[in-house]
Design a protein around this motif. Sequence first.
Motif, PDB file in Angstrom:
ATOM      1  N   VAL A 164       0.895  -1.205  -0.055  1.00 34.44           N
ATOM      2  CA  VAL A 164       0.052   0.092   0.121  1.00 34.44           C
ATOM      3  C   VAL A 164       0.855   1.240   0.079  1.00 34.44           C
ATOM      4  O   VAL A 164       0.427   2.189  -0.702  1.00 34.44           O
ATOM      5  N   THR A 165       2.003   1.128   0.942  1.00 34.83           N
ATOM      6  CA  THR A 165       3.011   2.417   0.761  1.00 34.83           C
ATOM      7  C   THR A 165       3.424   2.836  -0.655  1.00 34.83           C
ATOM      8  O   THR A 165       3.514   3.702  -1.179  1.00 34.83           O
ATOM      9  N   GLY A 166       3.721   1.766  -1.197  1.00 40.39           N
ATOM     10  CA  GLY A 166       4.566   1.519  -2.403  1.00 40.39           C
ATOM     11  C   GLY A 166       3.567   2.289  -3.372  1.00 40.39           C
ATOM     12  O   GLY A 166       3.727   3.134  -4.234  1.00 40.39           O
ATOM     13  N   LEU A 167       2.218   1.600  -3.442  1.00 40.86           N
ATOM     14  CA  LEU A 167       0.948   2.106  -4.200  1.00 40.86           C
ATOM     15  C   LEU A 167       0.972   3.773  -4.128  1.00 40.86           C
ATOM     16  O   LEU A 167       0.722   4.501  -4.998  1.00 40.86           O
ATOM     17  N   LEU A 168       0.814   4.214  -2.921  1.00 36.92           N
ATOM     18  CA  LEU A 168       0.637   5.482  -2.570  1.00 36.92           C
ATOM     19  C   LEU A 168       1.695   6.326  -2.999  1.00 36.92           C
ATOM     20  O   LEU A 168       1.448   7.367  -3.701  1.00 36.92           O
ATOM     21  N   SER A 169       2.925   5.899  -2.798  1.00 36.29           N
ATOM     22  CA  SER A 169       4.090   6.783  -3.415  1.00 36.29           C
ATOM     23  C   SER A 169       4.177   6.630  -4.939  1.00 36.29           C
ATOM     24  O   SER A 169       4.415   7.860  -5.475  1.00 36.29           O
ATOM     25  N   ARG A 194       1.142  11.800 -10.065  1.00 34.73           N
ATOM     26  CA  ARG A 194       0.416  12.920  -9.948  1.00 34.73           C
ATOM     27  C   ARG A 194       1.255  14.130 -10.115  1.00 34.73           C
ATOM     28  O   ARG A 194       1.012  15.115 -10.834  1.00 34.73           O
ATOM     29  N   TRP A 195       2.417  14.171  -9.222  1.00 34.63           N
ATOM     30  CA  TRP A 195       3.369  15.438  -9.369  1.00 34.63           C
ATOM     31  C   TRP A 195       3.783  15.606 -10.663  1.00 34.63           C
ATOM     32  O   TRP A 195       3.944  16.671 -11.070  1.00 34.63           O
ATOM     33  N   THR A 196       4.294  14.205 -11.103  1.00 31.44           N
ATOM     34  CA  THR A 196       5.215  14.455 -12.432  1.00 31.44           C
ATOM     35  C   THR A 196       4.003  15.142 -13.374  1.00 31.44           C
ATOM     36  O   THR A 196       4.664  15.801 -14.382  1.00 31.44           O
ATOM     37  N   THR A 197       3.095  14.606 -13.438  1.00 27.18           N
ATOM     38  CA  THR A 197       2.130  15.248 -14.561  1.00 27.18           C
ATOM     39  C   THR A 197       1.634  16.587 -14.409  1.00 27.18           C
ATOM     40  O   THR A 197       2.038  17.321 -15.473  1.00 27.18           O
ATOM     41  N   VAL A 198       1.561  17.037 -13.330  1.00 26.26           N
ATOM     42  CA  VAL A 198       1.451  18.425 -13.067  1.00 26.26           C
ATOM     43  C   VAL A 198       2.538  19.434 -13.241  1.00 26.26           C
ATOM     44  O   VAL A 198       2.570  20.179 -14.254  1.00 26.26           O
ATOM     45  N   LEU A 199       3.932  18.915 -12.916  1.00 27.34           N
ATOM     46  CA  LEU A 199       5.060  19.470 -13.094  1.00 27.34           C
ATOM     47  C   LEU A 199       5.429  19.321 -14.710  1.00 27.34           C
ATOM     48  O   LEU A 199       5.674  20.508 -15.247  1.00 27.34           O
ATOM     49  N   GLY A 200       4.873  18.369 -15.289  1.00 30.06           N
ATOM     50  CA  GLY A 200       5.266  18.186 -16.671  1.00 30.06           C
ATOM     51  C   GLY A 200       4.365  19.276 -17.521  1.00 30.06           C
ATOM     52  O   GLY A 200       4.840  19.936 -18.270  1.00 30.06           O
ATOM     53  N   SER A 201       3.050  19.465 -16.937  1.00 28.66           N
ATOM     54  CA  SER A 201       1.873  20.385 -18.021  1.00 28.66           C
ATOM     55  C   SER A 201       2.554  21.936 -17.411  1.00 28.66           C
ATOM     56  O   SER A 201       2.469  22.735 -18.466  1.00 28.66           O
ATOM     57  N   LYS A 202       3.154  21.985 -16.251  1.00 30.68           N
ATOM     58  CA  LYS A 202       3.533  23.274 -15.868  1.00 30.68           C
ATOM     59  C   LYS A 202       4.738  23.549 -16.855  1.00 30.68           C
ATOM     60  O   LYS A 202       4.898  24.931 -17.296  1.00 30.68           O
ATOM     61  N   ILE A 203       5.744  22.890 -16.957  1.00 31.35           N
ATOM     62  CA  ILE A 203       6.681  23.301 -17.626  1.00 31.35           C
ATOM     63  C   ILE A 203       6.506  23.444 -19.168  1.00 31.35           C
ATOM     64  O   ILE A 203       6.982  24.490 -19.633  1.00 31.35           O
ATOM     65  N   SER A 204       5.750  22.614 -19.670  1.00 33.47           N
ATOM     66  CA  SER A 204       5.479  22.889 -21.238  1.00 33.47           C
ATOM     67  C   SER A 204       4.447  23.901 -21.196  1.00 33.47           C
ATOM     68  O   SER A 204       4.678  24.929 -22.327  1.00 33.47           O
ATOM     69  N   MET A 205       3.713  24.360 -20.338  1.00 35.37           N
ATOM     70  CA  MET A 205       3.026  25.694 -20.508  1.00 35.37           C
ATOM     71  C   MET A 205       3.703  26.758 -20.475  1.00 35.37           C
ATOM     72  O   MET A 205       3.729  27.837 -21.364  1.00 35.37           O
ATOM     73  N   ASN A 206       4.954  26.792 -19.512  1.00 39.70           N
ATOM     74  CA  ASN A 206       5.935  27.915 -19.426  1.00 39.70           C
ATOM     75  C   ASN A 206       6.709  28.078 -20.629  1.00 39.70           C
ATOM     76  O   ASN A 206       6.781  29.358 -21.103  1.00 39.70           O
ATOM     77  N   ILE A 207       7.041  26.893 -21.446  1.00 43.30           N
ATOM     78  CA  ILE A 207       7.613  26.808 -22.562  1.00 43.30           C
ATOM     79  C   ILE A 207       6.881  27.552 -23.731  1.00 43.30           C
ATOM     80  O   ILE A 207       7.276  28.532 -24.697  1.00 43.30           O
ATOM     81  N   ARG A 208       5.401  27.167 -23.709  1.00 40.06           N
ATOM     82  CA  ARG A 208       4.628  27.657 -24.792  1.00 40.06           C
ATOM     83  C   ARG A 208       4.460  29.061 -24.407  1.00 40.06           C
ATOM     84  O   ARG A 208       4.520  29.878 -25.473  1.00 40.06           O
TER      85      ARG A 208
END
Lengths: 735, 187
Positions: A219-224, A230-244
């Motif tokens: 469960v711990t593994g699953l949660l992490s 979730r974090w990487t996706t959010v971060l990824g969209s932020k970075i590409s938004m910034n570049i755009r």
Amino acid sequence: MNLQYTLPEPERLAFEHNHPKVHIVYCIPFDIGEDGNWCGDGWIIASETNVFVMKNKQIVYETDIQNDGEFECLKMDGCGVLIQKNESQEKIIARFSMRHLSRFYYVSRGINLFAKNRTDVVESNEREKICPTCGRVLPGTSECPKCTGNGRFLKRIWLLMRPYKWKFLMISLLMLASSGISIYQAQFQRQFIDDVLIPKSGGIKEVLLFGVIMLLISVTGLLSTIIKNRWTTVLGSKISMNIREKLYSKIQALSLSFVDKRSAGELMNRITGDSIHIREFMEQVFSGLVSQIVTMVFVFIIMLIINWKLALLTLALIPVAAFISVSIKTRIRRIFRRQRRFDDISNNRLQDTLSGIRVVKSFGKEEMEIERFLKINKEFAEIQAFNEKFWATYFPLITFSVGAGVHLISYFGGLGVLSGTFTIGQLTQFSAYAGMLYAPISRMSFLPRMIARAVTSVERIYDVLDEESDIQLEESLVDLKISGDICFNGVTFGYHSYEPVLEEINLQVKQGEMIGIVGSSGAGKSTLINLIMRLYTPDSGDILIDGVNLKKINADSLYSQIGVVLQETFLFSGSIFENIRFSKPDATLEEIIQAAKIAGAHDFICKLPDGYNTYVGESGNTLSGGERQRIAIARAILGDPRILILDEATSSLDTETEYQIQEALGRLIKGRTTFAIAHRLSTLRNADRIMVIDNQQCAEIGTHEELLQKRGIYYHLVTAQLELKSKETKLTNKD
Amino acid sequence: MRENVRIETGDEAAELIEVQKKSAEEMLQIKYITKQNAEFLATSGGFVCMKFGEKECKRIALHRCFPFSCPENFISVRDEQGNEIGIIRSLDDLDKKTAELLISQMEMRYFLPQIQAISSIKDEYGYSYWEVSTDKGECRFTCNSNGSVIRLSETRVIITDISGNRYEIADIYKLLPKELKKLDMYI
């Protein structure tokens, strides 16, 4: 584009031996010899006084720039020739493939400037297409991403990442934690097997405890994993938004000459496609790679501790598995690429026939089209079947080859257990770790491709971000309250420096004057007004407004005082109100109605059910051409511009509507300096003066009467159009 | 102002219209060039000049109407401004020497290397790098991976590189099987 190649050593020595003191200004290669075959040893070398042709390290032709005639680059079919011409003859100097065509255009223009006693050296801001160092294609950038090295790439990617460094650190830590958990899981399992199960030393309590702890770990593994994803996706969209964001605002700020050099599609690609590549790289390669490498290293260390021989055997199998996996994947990519191409072809054919169905049916060629389509369709189906079979067979093979090492471990480990050097728990743990070592291999085979793609994208992004606007932002910009005197002083301009569109234009326009511009299409009429609008800067000469150089006027101040109506009315998706307000966002409602009234648009807008709030745009209310044009006119006059530019503003309308809009424009131009381009000369009947552009120059200028008396180009235009009109009237009368 | 113009126009305008009418009629006619009505001469500079009736042209340009399917027939002869002087229906209509002169002139105008063998095609990130031998010698060139190879017919393929140079394979089935296999990915 390089116009000053460095001669290869033998050529240079040979040239300097014969002409020791010549200063080389242009030096470019030609690649087709006299026999019509490719050649690699031809050079055109120009100094300020002479041109030399070198072939096979020998100067085969030498000519005097001043006396022997001017140079011209002629485009043929698939090649070009450089000729020198004077009254008596035209001589072929060199022949070259398309690779060097524009180079020769530039250089022949440069040489001709020397012939006119000018010393300026022509430069080309066109980009090379191929990297001179490595021979790879440059992805529309000035420098080759491959040759500039990884240092620059890392620096640039760091610049893009820097605002998010803490986020990246958190994600990396989380990843390490989750791999730590999975490493520990195998360790815990071993202890349970060796300490509890084998000696049968526990009861139901131990088993239950084991189950609960394993569950907790999972469960711990699953949660992490969930949090990390979730974090990487959010971060990824932020970075590409910034570049755009950065790219978009940079492209808007750059002058049109940058945008002109690239297609709209290419720029869109940079804004959307390249930012996605970077995001993928950051998400998958960067975050995933770091944690995977760390995990692999730790796993391998533990394996070494447990049994170093077996650990080394496991390691030795990695390259084998990687090789099999990569080679099968390459083959799969190849055959599926072919399938995609065929898919395109059959789709294109289908689209051709469907959109051309009227033509097909009206010529009665259905049978032929069906036959053609069936043939392609059959071929496509064959390819598809073959590929799917290949995929079905070989993809499981990849999984097998990657996992095959585990069986070897089971064998050797099993022997170890029997001989007592290895416990059962250790074998289980070892197999689990081997799996963890092998699992990323298949994913890592994509790495080189993904990195290369990211390197290219970063290069292309910075290529835009580093571009300097050629309209210089000088510090001494002035806010000018324009009254409307415009003066052209020897203005020369061309979209390519080798091909001037306008040459030495001199013109004085008084405040409030209306200048009609006529000339054949492509003569440079629109170019002239583009220069007034400062979309481009002149190559030489100046444009002055009220005595102030155009370059020195603050852009906001300039554009708020110029109104433009173009032939193709462009309305944004939005309401009529928003479209009119575009030129002056703080305009009051009264001002908007006033502008619409002057433009003759108020009446029809009021009759629309939604009035000024009527939605126009692609899927919105369809207005007629005349109505759209009137909205554009209202938009142009809203800011009360001092300079008005009408580029074929009414040419696409029928005669009656044109007349009405002409009336509206007539009211509008009073007191404003106006430039109007028109093909129909009747449109220019209000013009104070008419300017005829021909042969890159202002061929005639004067009032209507003056030009008629001159019996030049304008006179011919007028007579021809009048005759045509009287013919039309005769025809309609007959009807 | 309009009346003004009407006074100005008159015979001259009619003349102008007449000229345009004439040129429109001329545009519709096909004028054939034969050894009886035309004379071609090589210039010292490497071009060809021509006399055709009263017309003289210092540098003609020869355009093949059917460069692939019928390269030696229907050749459009144009002047420096690009206006058509006439059409040569077949080079046989001219004497042998002239025909040779025109062929060499067309060889100068058209540059379309014929690919005879493919040494390698490498594909890297959206571009393909070709190494081939042609009738004009060995060469390397680079194409976009997609859309650069156009199949004109069952056998004929035209390849356009990123600079705009074109290469022809007149019959792809004359290539060796292993060469065809390399090409296969692109057609």
